[in-house]
Design a protein around this motif. Structure first.
Motif: not given
Length: 157
Positions: A68-78, A102-108, A138-146
């Motif tokens: 659907q795209g749109g804004v998502v939030a993300f977090e990573l830690d180490c 940022g905005m997430i979008r499917p790569l087609t 057969r793999t879904a791939v997405f880009a999250l443009e921060v």
């Protein structure tokens, strides 16, 4: 950020965190509500522009929401470590983290998907890979443009 003394702004330090982390948690929303999912990731950092790449099976709740795209939030830690003390309230926890949105979008496009998958595999394994077209298809791939991101560190002192 409340604790400005823990904020990380230096791009080299932020990239060190990206390199060390092996999972990103992405928060999204669909008709059933909010959810968060941990995923392996890859990234491209071009100047201050960060793009995260994730992949998935082609079906499921997260894929439907991400498509659907749109804004998502993300977090990573180490860099996790418990710092003990003589009192309960004196304990602390060592970590380094990045949070943002940022905005997430499917790569087609197949070649675009290969770039995303290549970023994931390079980050996770440290080497480059070739991808057969049928596997990519057969793999879904997405880009999250921060759009915005911040780093934070609470290291032993």
């Amino acid at each position: 950020m409340r604790r400005k003394d823990r904020e990380i702004r230096d791009l080299d330090q932020l990239e060190d965190i990206l390199k060390e982390c092996d999972a990103v948690r992405i928060a999204a929303q669909d008709e059933a509500g909010l959810f968060i999912v941990p995923m392996n990731f890859g990234y491209r950092l071009e100047g201050e522009k960060l793009t995260l790449f994730v992949h998935s099976a082609p079906e499921g709740r997260k894929v439907d929401a991400f498509r659907q795209g749109g804004v998502v939030a993300f977090e990573l830690d180490c860099g996790h470590a418990l710092r003990t003390a003589d009192t309960a309230c004196g304990h602390s926890f060592t970590y380094r983290s990045i949070m943002g949105s940022g905005m997430i979008r499917p790569l087609t496009d197949r070649e675009e998907k290969k770039v995303g998958l290549g970023a994931v595999m390079e980050h996770m394994t440290g080497r480059t890979w070739d991808f057969p077209d049928d596997a990519v298809d057969r793999t879904a791939v997405f880009a999250l443009e921060v759009a915005q991101w911040t780093g934070k560190s609470n290291q032993a002192g």
